[in-house]
Design an enzyme around this catalytic site. Structure first.
Site, short mmCIF file in Angstrom:
data_model
loop_
_atom_site.label_atom_id
_atom_site.label_comp_id
_atom_site.label_asym_id
_atom_site.label_seq_id
_atom_site.Cartn_x
_atom_site.Cartn_y
_atom_site.Cartn_z
CG PHE A 84 -2.24 -0.50 1.16
CD1 PHE A 84 -2.86 -0.68 -0.06
CD2 PHE A 84 -2.96 -0.80 2.31
CE1 PHE A 84 -4.17 -1.17 -0.14
CE2 PHE A 84 -4.26 -1.28 2.24
CZ PHE A 84 -4.86 -1.46 1.02
CD GLU A 85 -1.58 5.00 0.92
OE1 GLU A 85 -1.31 5.64 -0.12
OE2 GLU A 85 -2.69 5.05 1.44
N GLY A 86 2.64 2.91 -2.03
CA GLY A 86 4.01 2.78 -2.54
C GLY A 86 4.73 1.68 -1.81
#
Length: 596
Positions: free
Chosen positions: A405-407
């Site tokens: 998630f989120e990079g």
């Protein structure tokens, strides 16, 4: 490196200067109102989420929507929304506390985070007044649910390579959006989609506010996932979806910038949510270790189990220390920018962007601390931990997504050094002068003068030396590899680990120092023990990561000299870490919960 006397530290500047403990925020300083908000979140999970985890995971029709509705009624979706849009207007660290408190809520936490973060904040921070007036009050109340459509089948970490297109119609009234998005959280029930697409032949993305009722939107069935099974995750297809030109978010081709800046917020919020998840798992592990009898004793009596409990608590304490330090830095930067006359929504973005390095660190460390804790929590449960009837099974599966998630954590690690170097090149951070000073120090005779032996003096010296190690290695890598450094991903990740461990260790030391000043040394015995455990481990990890980096690019006399420097900067005095862990574990076991 002289101690900072003000709170004006810049993002990433911790690596070249010291911070006074008075200038950081610690969780023990939350006020009564903030603790009431925390209690509201915890009570909501106890009443509405935990009794229904199986129903949530089975995606019972309408259940997640009803939970979001109830959360909206309690104001949990509006904590950081300005009062003019129906919110409470609380600061960034209060919104961090909500993410922490709800973080134990499994799939519900994911739905809430996606709605309040990446689903709502692009409009709040980049929208026109008309857009904010129309959408934010309904999103804050939970009347409308939001999602975020960035990822595509061939566009993950390389987000700006997305192929979704937006074509202006002949009348000039609407953009017709066509393309495929995947892994869209809240996709199955969202009313509002933040959609990223390229207009015509643009090189960069633009962003749009798309209502589900605009038409031209279809979806695949819910994805079957390893974990967070109750979170709605869909592929979303846009087929000439007509979006009014007034729903272009910000300026044309500004979409990638929006995505990056909103992800900074998402990263630190993910990291702080891991604290709540970790705390829940740790409490369950402590409870079980006190109840499970083997060889005539509770397993909490055995050293191997006590080791695990102490390590779990220490890592979560350190993560918590770093997270709220960074959150307050963001708040302080926001206050300063507003005082200078910047418009509040712009100041929110700028303050978070300034601490993007810290956001990436918290994301990486939070997700990896949680993975460690759920793994060891399952181990404490033994064979029962592998059963779907016990709580660890869900926690184990749910935690794994956070490193993606989120990079991904790999991308975030590489961003840490990249962002620091870019700031140095812009003149925002003077990394060169301290790095050159360290290089000169390597050629000098060490100063063996009389040392300060007061409380925290040794830890502060150690942190100063660790920063020197990081500057030495990063400076040498930049000088040696120059333009090819960006391609040396292993070296970048080695250096990022050094920087991250220093930040978390320093944050832990500063928190405990401030606590001791507030409560006295005797009352903080457990926190002092955890600080010393974490710093001791940090020294070893910096040494290992430093050697791996140096072996990768240095050779001959240069390598020998820097290895001597690394040994000098990563020396530590021996202490009985086993007994220290035993004391930490003893407090946990006697309290039958995480008690720090």
């Amino acid at each position: 490196m002289s101690a900072a006397k003000t709170k004006s530290i810049k993002g990433g500047e911790f690596i070249i200067r010291e911070t006074a403990c008075e200038d950081i925020f610690i969780p023990e300083e939350f006020d009564e109102e903030q603790l009431m908000i925390k209690k509201t979140c915890e009570d909501f999970l106890e009443a509405e989420v935990f009794p229904n985890l199986d129903r949530i995971d089975n995606q019972e029709e309408g259940l997640m929507v009803s939970l979001m509705d109830k959360a909206g009624e309690l104001g949990l979706l509006a904590v950081s929304i300005p009062e003019e849009y129906g919110g409470f207007g609380k600061n960034f660290n209060t919104s961090m506390l909500v993410a922490d408190s709800v973080g134990a809520g499994c799939s519900f936490a994911v739905a809430l985070s996606a709605h309040t973060g990446i689903g709502t904040l692009p409009i709040l921070y980049y929208g026109t007044k008309e857009q904010k007036d129309k959408y934010i009050p309904k999103l804050a109340a939970g009347e409308w649910k939001a999602s975020y459509c960035l990822t595509e089948p061939n566009s993950g970490s390389d987000a700006n390579s997305g192929r979704t297109k937006a074509v202006l119609n002949a009348e000039g009234t609407h953009y017709l959006i066509t393309g495929q998005k995947m892994w869209i959280t809240n996709g199955g029930f969202a009313d509002i989609f933040i959609v990223f697409a390229k207009i015509g032949e643009d090189k960069n993305l633009s962003a749009f506010i798309v209502e589900k009722d605009f038409g031209g939107i279809t979806m695949n069935p819910e994805e079957h996932k390893l974990g967070i099974k109750g979170s709605s995750t869909r592929q979303v297809f846009f087929n000439d979806c007509p979006v009014p030109v007034a729903n272009l978010l910000s300026e044309r081709e500004n979409g990638f910038k929006i995505a990056v800046n909103i992800l900074n917020i998402g990263r630190i919020k993910l990291g702080v949510a891991a604290i709540g998840s970790s705390r829940k798992v740790l409490n369950q592990a402590i409870n079980y270790s006190n109840e499970r009898i083997q060889f005539g004793l509770p397993i909490s009596k055995f050293g191997a189990i006590r080791y695990k409990l102490a390590e779990m608590a220490t890592r979560n304490f350190a993560l918590e220390s770093a997270s709220y330090r960074a959150g307050q830095n963001i708040d302080d930067a926001y206050d300063a920018l507003v005082a200078e006359g910047m418009e509040p929504s712009q100041a929110k973005l700028k303050s978070t962007e300034q601490f993007a390095v810290e956001c990436a660190i918290i994301k990486v460390w939070g997700s990896e601390v949680l993975d460690y804790i759920v793994d060891e929590g399952l181990q404490v449960y033994g064979g029962m931990g592998y059963s779907a009837e016990a709580p660890m099974e869900r926690a184990y599966r749910d935690s794994r997504i956070n490193r993606i998630f989120e990079g991904t954590n790999e991308i975030n690690r590489m961003l840490i050094l990249d962002m620091l170097l870019k700031r140095a090149m812009k003149g925002e951070l003077d990394l060169m002068t301290p790095a050159q000073a360290v290089a000169a120090e390597l050629m000098s005779i060490p100063d063996f003068g009389e040392e300060d032996n007061s409380l925290f003096a040794a830890e502060k010296r150690q942190l100063v030396n660790l920063k020197k190690a990081g500057l030495m290695i990063a400076g040498a890598a930049v000088q040696k590899l120059m333009m090819t450094l960006s391609k040396e991903q292993e070296i970048l990740m080695n250096i990022a680990d050094i920087i991250g461990y220093i930040y978390v260790a320093e944050s832990t030391m500063l928190r405990v120092e401030k606590l001791v000043k507030l409560r006295g040394e005797e009352a903080c015995a457990g926190q002092l023990d955890m600080m010393r455990i974490y710093l001791y481990q940090t020294v070893d990890k910096v040494s290992v990561a430093g050697k791996e980096a140096l072996y990768s690019f240095a050779e001959g006399d240069e390598l020998r000299m820097m290895l001597v420097g690394l040994r000098r900067f990563t020396k530590s005095e021996p202490f009985n870490i086993k007994e220290t862990r035993q004391r930490v574990a003893k407090q946990l076991i006697e309290a039958n919960k995480y008690c720090y």
